[in-house]
Design a protein around this motif. Structure first.
Motif, PDB file in Angstrom:
ATOM      1  N   THR A   1      41.202  37.597  57.229  1.00 35.98           N
ATOM      2  CA  THR A   1      39.542  37.512  57.252  1.00 35.98           C
ATOM      3  C   THR A   1      39.028  36.372  56.551  1.00 35.98           C
ATOM      4  OG1 THR A   1      39.907  38.485  54.615  1.00 35.98           O
ATOM      5  CG2 THR A   1      40.255  40.663  56.447  1.00 35.98           C
ATOM      6  N   ASP A   2      37.847  36.294  56.475  1.00 33.31           N
ATOM      7  CA  ASP A   2      37.300  35.096  55.747  1.00 33.31           C
ATOM      8  C   ASP A   2      37.411  35.389  54.376  1.00 33.31           C
ATOM      9  OD1 ASP A   2      35.813  34.848  58.257  1.00 33.31           O
ATOM     10  OD2 ASP A   2      34.118  36.301  57.721  1.00 33.31           O
ATOM     11  N   ASP A   3      37.404  36.699  53.889  1.00 30.93           N
ATOM     12  CA  ASP A   3      38.246  36.128  52.578  1.00 30.93           C
ATOM     13  C   ASP A   3      39.397  36.120  51.672  1.00 30.93           C
ATOM     14  OD1 ASP A   3      38.710  38.745  52.794  1.00 30.93           O
ATOM     15  OD2 ASP A   3      37.849  40.259  51.132  1.00 30.93           O
ATOM     16  N   GLY A   4      40.157  35.722  53.234  1.00 32.84           N
ATOM     17  CA  GLY A   4      41.635  35.429  52.670  1.00 32.84           C
ATOM     18  C   GLY A   4      42.961  36.319  52.346  1.00 32.84           C
ATOM     19  N   GLY A   5      42.059  38.208  52.984  1.00 36.28           N
ATOM     20  CA  GLY A   5      42.748  39.042  53.385  1.00 36.28           C
ATOM     21  C   GLY A   5      43.520  39.100  54.714  1.00 36.28           C
ATOM     22  N   GLU A   6      44.378  40.361  54.265  1.00 34.04           N
ATOM     23  CA  GLU A   6      45.002  40.592  56.197  1.00 34.04           C
ATOM     24  C   GLU A   6      43.821  41.346  56.719  1.00 34.04           C
ATOM     25  OE1 GLU A   6      47.479  39.190  56.238  1.00 34.04           O
ATOM     26  OE2 GLU A   6      49.145  39.953  53.706  1.00 34.04           O
ATOM     27  N   GLY A   7      44.286  40.438  58.328  1.00 31.69           N
ATOM     28  CA  GLY A   7      43.227  41.147  59.375  1.00 31.69           C
ATOM     29  C   GLY A   7      43.974  41.101  60.466  1.00 31.69           C
ATOM     30  N   ASN A   8      43.195  41.054  61.276  1.00 36.12           N
ATOM     31  CA  ASN A   8      44.262  41.951  63.104  1.00 36.12           C
ATOM     32  C   ASN A   8      44.453  40.747  63.539  1.00 36.12           C
ATOM     33  OD1 ASN A   8      43.145  44.834  62.616  1.00 36.12           O
ATOM     34  ND2 ASN A   8      40.939  44.070  63.852  1.00 36.12           N
ATOM     35  N   VAL A   9      45.209  40.753  63.696  1.00 35.72           N
ATOM     36  CA  VAL A   9      46.190  39.206  64.891  1.00 35.72           C
ATOM     37  C   VAL A   9      45.212  38.842  65.551  1.00 35.72           C
ATOM     38  CG1 VAL A   9      47.193  40.899  66.809  1.00 35.72           C
ATOM     39  CG2 VAL A   9      48.158  38.862  66.225  1.00 35.72           C
ATOM     40  N   PRO A  10      45.121  37.513  65.263  1.00 37.88           N
ATOM     41  CA  PRO A  10      44.131  37.278  66.939  1.00 37.88           C
ATOM     42  C   PRO A  10      44.196  37.655  68.183  1.00 37.88           C
ATOM     43  CG  PRO A  10      44.796  35.491  65.324  1.00 37.88           C
ATOM     44  CD  PRO A  10      45.632  37.039  65.187  1.00 37.88           C
ATOM     45  N   GLU A  11      43.382  37.980  68.863  1.00 40.29           N
ATOM     46  CA  GLU A  11      42.896  37.766  70.579  1.00 40.29           C
ATOM     47  C   GLU A  11      43.658  36.656  71.626  1.00 40.29           C
ATOM     48  OE1 GLU A  11      42.488  40.244  72.165  1.00 40.29           O
ATOM     49  OE2 GLU A  11      41.787  41.567  70.556  1.00 40.29           O
ATOM     50  N   HIS A  12      43.569  34.890  70.487  1.00 40.87           N
ATOM     51  CA  HIS A  12      44.625  34.524  71.410  1.00 40.87           C
ATOM     52  C   HIS A  12      45.921  34.588  71.258  1.00 40.87           C
ATOM     53  CE1 HIS A  12      45.160  31.726  67.597  1.00 40.87           C
ATOM     54  NE2 HIS A  12      43.640  32.640  67.576  1.00 40.87           N
ATOM     55  N   LEU A  13      46.284  34.381  70.062  1.00 41.32           N
ATOM     56  CA  LEU A  13      47.796  34.387  69.423  1.00 41.32           C
ATOM     57  C   LEU A  13      48.797  36.457  70.988  1.00 41.32           C
ATOM     58  CD1 LEU A  13      49.679  33.134  67.571  1.00 41.32           C
ATOM     59  CD2 LEU A  13      49.072  35.478  66.680  1.00 41.32           C
ATOM     60  N   ILE A  14      47.990  37.283  70.431  1.00 39.36           N
ATOM     61  CA  ILE A  14      48.243  37.888  71.858  1.00 39.36           C
ATOM     62  C   ILE A  14      48.183  37.355  73.267  1.00 39.36           C
ATOM     63  CG2 ILE A  14      47.183  40.318  72.655  1.00 39.36           C
ATOM     64  CD1 ILE A  14      46.350  40.976  69.963  1.00 39.36           C
ATOM     65  N   ALA A  15      47.131  37.083  73.853  1.00 39.77           N
ATOM     66  CA  ALA A  15      46.844  36.252  74.913  1.00 39.77           C
ATOM     67  C   ALA A  15      48.768  35.073  74.826  1.00 39.77           C
ATOM     68  CB  ALA A  15      45.901  35.366  75.452  1.00 39.77           C
ATOM     69  N   THR A  16      48.744  34.466  73.668  1.00 39.25           N
ATOM     70  CA  THR A  16      49.971  33.652  74.192  1.00 39.25           C
ATOM     71  C   THR A  16      51.283  34.468  74.447  1.00 39.25           C
ATOM     72  OG1 THR A  16      48.904  31.429  73.280  1.00 39.25           O
ATOM     73  CG2 THR A  16      51.298  31.800  73.545  1.00 39.25           C
ATOM     74  N   ALA A  17      51.624  35.432  73.374  1.00 40.28           N
ATOM     75  CA  ALA A  17      52.129  36.409  73.144  1.00 40.28           C
ATOM     76  C   ALA A  17      52.987  37.013  74.805  1.00 40.28           C
ATOM     77  CB  ALA A  17      52.225  36.898  72.182  1.00 40.28           C
ATOM     78  N   GLN A  18      51.481  37.186  75.652  1.00 41.03           N
ATOM     79  CA  GLN A  18      51.072  38.185  76.829  1.00 41.03           C
ATOM     80  C   GLN A  18      51.942  37.522  77.963  1.00 41.03           C
ATOM     81  OE1 GLN A  18      51.106  41.420  77.347  1.00 41.03           O
ATOM     82  NE2 GLN A  18      51.989  41.297  79.082  1.00 41.03           N
ATOM     83  N   ARG A  19      51.816  35.513  77.357  1.00 42.03           N
ATOM     84  CA  ARG A  19      51.736  35.372  78.563  1.00 42.03           C
ATOM     85  C   ARG A  19      53.376  34.762  78.468  1.00 42.03           C
ATOM     86  NH1 ARG A  19      52.001  29.776  77.822  1.00 42.03           N
ATOM     87  NH2 ARG A  19      50.560  29.466  76.182  1.00 42.03           N
TER      88      ARG A  19
END
Length: 116
Positions: A89-107
């Motif tokens: 997150t913007d304040d350094g907390g845990e956030g959802n995995v980014p879409e670009h990482l999901i797309a790379t993993a899928q590929r």
């Protein structure tokens, strides 16, 4: 307590990588990696793995290594055991995995999609 969408990458290649909604608290992360956690940071995402994975003889996580290499252009370690990837997150907390990482993993290796 923080609920996030995580990318779970098992070290066992017979187990599918998957997206899962998790409680991103310490105890939950320790349960998912099977022990104390170690964080590995990369750009706008990071992942957790068992900090004693090599000492315990956990299997190398080839898919996690492949993902890091593809996303960062470098591989500086061999990661052993299951991996839990999250965003920040913007304040350094845990956030959802980014879409670009999901797309790379899928590929690279496909993902088991969550069921409704």
């Amino acid at each position: 307590m923080s609920t996030c969408t995580a990318l779970i990458i098992p070290a066992n290649p017979a187990e599918p990588a998957r997206l899962e909604t998790i409680d991103a608290g310490l105890q939950s992360l320790q349960t998912l990696v099977g022990g104390n956690i170690e964080a590995v940071s990369a750009q706008d995402w990071h992942f957790y793995l068992n900090e004693e994975g090599k000492i315990l003889g956990l299997a190398p996580n080839r898919r996690a290594c492949e993902l890091v290499l593809e996303e960062t252009g470098g591989l500086f370690d061999i990661y052993c055991g299951d991996v839990v990837a999250l965003g920040e997150t913007d304040d350094g907390g845990e956030g959802n995995v980014p879409e670009h990482l999901i797309a790379t993993a899928q590929r690279l290796f496909g993902l088991q999609q969550p069921t409704a």
